[in-house]
Design a protein around this motif. Structure first.
Motif, PDB file in Angstrom:
ATOM      1  N   THR A 392      48.418  43.781  45.599  1.00  0.00           N
ATOM      2  CA  THR A 392      49.385  42.972  44.857  1.00  0.00           C
ATOM      3  C   THR A 392      48.654  42.233  43.745  1.00  0.00           C
ATOM      4  O   THR A 392      47.406  42.207  43.701  1.00  0.00           O
ATOM      5  CB  THR A 392      50.073  41.938  45.780  1.00  0.00           C
ATOM      6  OG1 THR A 392      49.075  41.013  46.258  1.00  0.00           O
ATOM      7  CG2 THR A 392      50.753  42.614  46.969  1.00  0.00           C
ATOM      8  N   HIS A 393      49.423  41.647  42.872  1.00  0.00           N
ATOM      9  CA  HIS A 393      48.799  40.829  41.818  1.00  0.00           C
ATOM     10  C   HIS A 393      47.932  39.742  42.458  1.00  0.00           C
ATOM     11  O   HIS A 393      46.817  39.465  41.997  1.00  0.00           O
ATOM     12  CB  HIS A 393      49.875  40.182  40.937  1.00  0.00           C
ATOM     13  CG  HIS A 393      50.770  41.178  40.264  1.00  0.00           C
ATOM     14  ND1 HIS A 393      52.085  40.902  39.960  1.00  0.00           N
ATOM     15  CD2 HIS A 393      50.550  42.452  39.848  1.00  0.00           C
ATOM     16  CE1 HIS A 393      52.623  41.954  39.369  1.00  0.00           C
ATOM     17  NE2 HIS A 393      51.724  42.916  39.295  1.00  0.00           N
ATOM     18  N   GLU A 394      48.463  39.143  43.554  1.00  0.00           N
ATOM     19  CA  GLU A 394      47.746  38.044  44.198  1.00  0.00           C
ATOM     20  C   GLU A 394      46.476  38.516  44.894  1.00  0.00           C
ATOM     21  O   GLU A 394      45.430  37.857  44.826  1.00  0.00           O
ATOM     22  CB  GLU A 394      48.660  37.351  45.215  1.00  0.00           C
ATOM     23  CG  GLU A 394      49.833  36.608  44.624  1.00  0.00           C
ATOM     24  CD  GLU A 394      50.993  37.524  44.248  1.00  0.00           C
ATOM     25  OE1 GLU A 394      51.942  37.031  43.608  1.00  0.00           O
ATOM     26  OE2 GLU A 394      50.952  38.726  44.589  1.00  0.00           O
ATOM     27  N   HIS A 396      44.618  41.182  44.247  1.00  0.00           N
ATOM     28  CA  HIS A 396      43.605  41.587  43.273  1.00  0.00           C
ATOM     29  C   HIS A 396      42.994  40.363  42.603  1.00  0.00           C
ATOM     30  O   HIS A 396      41.766  40.291  42.395  1.00  0.00           O
ATOM     31  CB  HIS A 396      44.243  42.514  42.232  1.00  0.00           C
ATOM     32  CG  HIS A 396      43.259  43.193  41.318  1.00  0.00           C
ATOM     33  ND1 HIS A 396      42.279  44.050  41.786  1.00  0.00           N
ATOM     34  CD2 HIS A 396      43.091  43.120  39.973  1.00  0.00           C
ATOM     35  CE1 HIS A 396      41.562  44.494  40.759  1.00  0.00           C
ATOM     36  NE2 HIS A 396      42.030  43.934  39.646  1.00  0.00           N
ATOM     37  N   ALA A 397      43.843  39.376  42.306  1.00  0.00           N
ATOM     38  CA  ALA A 397      43.326  38.144  41.691  1.00  0.00           C
ATOM     39  C   ALA A 397      42.406  37.415  42.650  1.00  0.00           C
ATOM     40  O   ALA A 397      41.340  36.904  42.253  1.00  0.00           O
ATOM     41  CB  ALA A 397      44.492  37.244  41.288  1.00  0.00           C
ATOM     42  N   ILE A 404      46.297  35.737  37.606  1.00  0.00           N
ATOM     43  CA  ILE A 404      47.357  36.681  37.943  1.00  0.00           C
ATOM     44  C   ILE A 404      47.654  37.597  36.750  1.00  0.00           C
ATOM     45  O   ILE A 404      47.911  38.792  36.911  1.00  0.00           O
ATOM     46  CB  ILE A 404      48.639  35.931  38.374  1.00  0.00           C
ATOM     47  CG1 ILE A 404      48.391  35.174  39.687  1.00  0.00           C
ATOM     48  CG2 ILE A 404      49.806  36.897  38.536  1.00  0.00           C
ATOM     49  CD1 ILE A 404      48.161  36.072  40.886  1.00  0.00           C
ATOM     50  N   ALA A 407      44.996  40.209  36.629  1.00  0.00           N
ATOM     51  CA  ALA A 407      45.181  41.131  37.756  1.00  0.00           C
ATOM     52  C   ALA A 407      46.324  42.097  37.476  1.00  0.00           C
ATOM     53  O   ALA A 407      46.213  43.303  37.737  1.00  0.00           O
ATOM     54  CB  ALA A 407      45.453  40.331  39.029  1.00  0.00           C
ATOM     55  N   ARG A 408      47.432  41.597  36.964  1.00  0.00           N
ATOM     56  CA  ARG A 408      48.583  42.452  36.656  1.00  0.00           C
ATOM     57  C   ARG A 408      48.205  43.507  35.619  1.00  0.00           C
ATOM     58  O   ARG A 408      48.570  44.693  35.737  1.00  0.00           O
ATOM     59  CB  ARG A 408      49.733  41.585  36.136  1.00  0.00           C
ATOM     60  CG  ARG A 408      51.008  42.345  35.802  1.00  0.00           C
ATOM     61  CD  ARG A 408      52.125  41.364  35.410  1.00  0.00           C
ATOM     62  NE  ARG A 408      53.353  42.063  35.095  1.00  0.00           N
ATOM     63  CZ  ARG A 408      53.644  42.569  33.891  1.00  0.00           C
ATOM     64  NH1 ARG A 408      52.770  42.428  32.887  1.00  0.00           N
ATOM     65  NH2 ARG A 408      54.784  43.200  33.671  1.00  0.00           N
ATOM     66  N   GLN A 422      53.478  52.035  41.813  1.00  0.00           N
ATOM     67  CA  GLN A 422      54.059  50.691  41.837  1.00  0.00           C
ATOM     68  C   GLN A 422      55.379  50.728  42.595  1.00  0.00           C
ATOM     69  O   GLN A 422      56.284  51.496  42.259  1.00  0.00           O
ATOM     70  CB  GLN A 422      54.286  50.167  40.415  1.00  0.00           C
ATOM     71  CG  GLN A 422      54.761  48.716  40.364  1.00  0.00           C
ATOM     72  CD  GLN A 422      55.192  48.305  38.972  1.00  0.00           C
ATOM     73  OE1 GLN A 422      56.072  48.942  38.384  1.00  0.00           O
ATOM     74  NE2 GLN A 422      54.560  47.256  38.428  1.00  0.00           N
ATOM     75  N   ARG A 428      58.641  41.001  44.735  1.00  0.00           N
ATOM     76  CA  ARG A 428      57.251  41.230  44.331  1.00  0.00           C
ATOM     77  C   ARG A 428      56.958  42.716  44.227  1.00  0.00           C
ATOM     78  O   ARG A 428      57.620  43.550  44.841  1.00  0.00           O
ATOM     79  CB  ARG A 428      56.289  40.542  45.301  1.00  0.00           C
ATOM     80  CG  ARG A 428      56.223  41.181  46.653  1.00  0.00           C
ATOM     81  CD  ARG A 428      55.466  40.349  47.664  1.00  0.00           C
ATOM     82  NE  ARG A 428      54.306  39.668  47.146  1.00  0.00           N
ATOM     83  CZ  ARG A 428      53.365  39.121  47.915  1.00  0.00           C
ATOM     84  NH1 ARG A 428      53.471  39.178  49.234  1.00  0.00           N
ATOM     85  NH2 ARG A 428      52.336  38.498  47.395  1.00  0.00           N
TER      86      ARG A 428
END
Length: 444
Positions: A392-394, A396-397, A404, A407-408, A422, A428
């Motif tokens: 997720t973005h979170e 990976h961040a 974020i 990461a996105r 995706q 989310r």
């Protein structure tokens, strides 16, 4: 773990006949004390010829006294100071920590380079947070706990809260590495570590008070008391002395205290004083990390000593018992912790070697692409080994300590290349490796 009887004291030497006392003195000059055995082990072994087992023990105690360092700032309940014998294994271990934990040359470029080192740091912080909690009884699995930390999802129970607290405390220690120790800092760490996990929430971030029943260390199997901490009335003075010891110069009162030794003794003494209702062990280990980082051992933040203690807790617990039953001789604890540090360093270097080789292979596989950053390469390496992984973005961040937004961007770029899928789950996005990822990564 059973409670131990007090060891025969060196003062009993003077109760021997003169000829026996002379024999003990003579033997002490030539004894090999490499194993540094406690009386509990020694009394079951065959003594050197001409000595009883008690005389053998007294000869060892006499030998140890020749090179002992005393720390009057750190004392038992009865005022006896901690002592540490200048053992060869301790000196060698501390010299190795000097070479490896404070320098740069022995490390691969991926850890020395600030652009890539955060992926190793994030994983190490998670490992220490998870295993420090598991060691204290949290019920979880490493995989579930790591997923919680990486995805930044809220904890669902007290055990997961304990793990998240440990992770936040480790991050806070990194921020406080330049700060001197104070009562406020110690209480802040305890408050972070115990937030939402105590049966008595009001005890988070405060010491036990006079009149409160002291929290003793109990053997869960036999219900025997293993450690009776000092009275709460003593805590203000004892903690003042602990803080003074933590902040002192390397040379203090004419005595050099190696920074690694100082950090280990802080770990021991806070756990011995047991000033909190709960969370003493976690706070003691956090204090160890703070001390190591403050003294310049920057690589210590990549180590997980709690993982090794969790795997084999027996030597750790025995080291406390051996010290307290043998006139506050902390050499047992220092030797045990030096061994843990050396194993943790070896594990770190092996981990870095494996990760560096894996990234080299991925880079070799993707050598035809010049538009991937190190974070994307690390994710692809993980995806090759874990084809069912979700990102997720979170997560990976969190794994790379980036925003974020960054990461996105990383993840969407990999979707464009056809290497990630995706998916939408509620509000989310979730990303998964495409099928046959390795084949898709190979040049066509």
């Amino acid at each position: 773990m059973k409670a131990l009887p007090k060891t025969p004291s060196i003062s009993s030497l003077w109760g021997l006949r003169e000829d026996r006392r002379a024999a003990v003195f003579e033997t002490s000059l030539t004894l090999d004390d490499g194993e540094y055995r406690h009386w509990e082990e020694l009394r079951h072994r065959q003594p050197p010829a001409g000595l009883s087992v008690e005389e053998w023990w007294l000869a060892l105690k006499l030998k140890r006294s020749y090179g002992a360092l005393a720390f009057p700032t750190l004392t038992a309940s009865n005022g006896r100071p901690l002592t540490v014998f200048r053992h060869a294994r301790i000196d060698a271990g501390m010299a190795r920590m000097d070479r490896l934990l404070g320098g740069q040359l022995a490390l691969p470029e991926t850890v020395r380079n600030e652009a890539t080192r955060d992926q190793y740091l994030a994983s190490s912080l998670m490992e220490e947070a998870i295993h420090s909690s598991l060691f204290e009884g949290a019920a979880s699995t490493r995989e579930v706990a790591k997923d919680m930390l990486r995805s930044a999802r809220p904890p669902i129970n007290r055990d997961e809260r304990m793990i998240l607290n440990n992770y936040r405390a480790m991050e806070r220690i990194r921020e406080l590495r330049q700060e001197p120790l104070s009562l406020e800092l110690l209480l802040e760490l305890h408050r972070i570590l115990t937030d939402g996990t105590l049966d008595k929430p009001e005890c988070a971030g405060r010491f036990q008070r006079p009149g409160e029943a002291r929290i003793r260390v109990i053997d869960d199997r036999t219900n025997r008391v293993l450690h009776e901490p000092p009275p709460a009335e003593q805590l203000p003075e004892r903690l003042d002395r602990l803080i003074a010891f933590a902040n002192a110069d390397d040379i203090h009162d004419g005595q050099f205290v190696h920074p690694v030794l100082r950090s280990i003794l802080l770990h021991f003494q806070l756990a011995y004083d047991h000033p909190f209702y709960d969370g003493n062990g976690r706070t003691a280990r956090a204090l160890f990390y703070w001390s190591m980082l403050r003294r310049g051992y920057w690589l210590a933040e990549f180590l997980s000593i709690s993982r090794l203690l969790y795997v084999d807790r027996g030597p750790y617990l025995r080291a406390y018992l051996y010290t307290e039953s043998d006139e506050q001789d902390a050499t047992y604890f220092v030797l045990q912790q030096i061994g843990v540090l050396e194993s943790a360093v070896d594990e770190l270097f092996e981990y870095v070697r494996r990760k560096s080789e894996a990234q080299r292979q991925v880079r070799q596989l993707l050598s035809h692409r010049g538009d991937l950053n190190h974070r994307q390469l690390a994710l692809l390496d993980h995806a090759l080994r874990k084809p069912d992984a979700e990102y997720t973005h979170e997560s990976h961040a969190s794994s790379h300590r980036i925003s974020i937004v960054t990461a996105r961007s990383d993840l969407l770029r990999l979707v464009e290349f056809g290497w990630l899928r995706q998916l939408r789950r509620g509000k989310r996005f979730v990303y998964m490796p495409t099928r046959n990822l390795e084949a898709r990564l190979r040049p066509r």
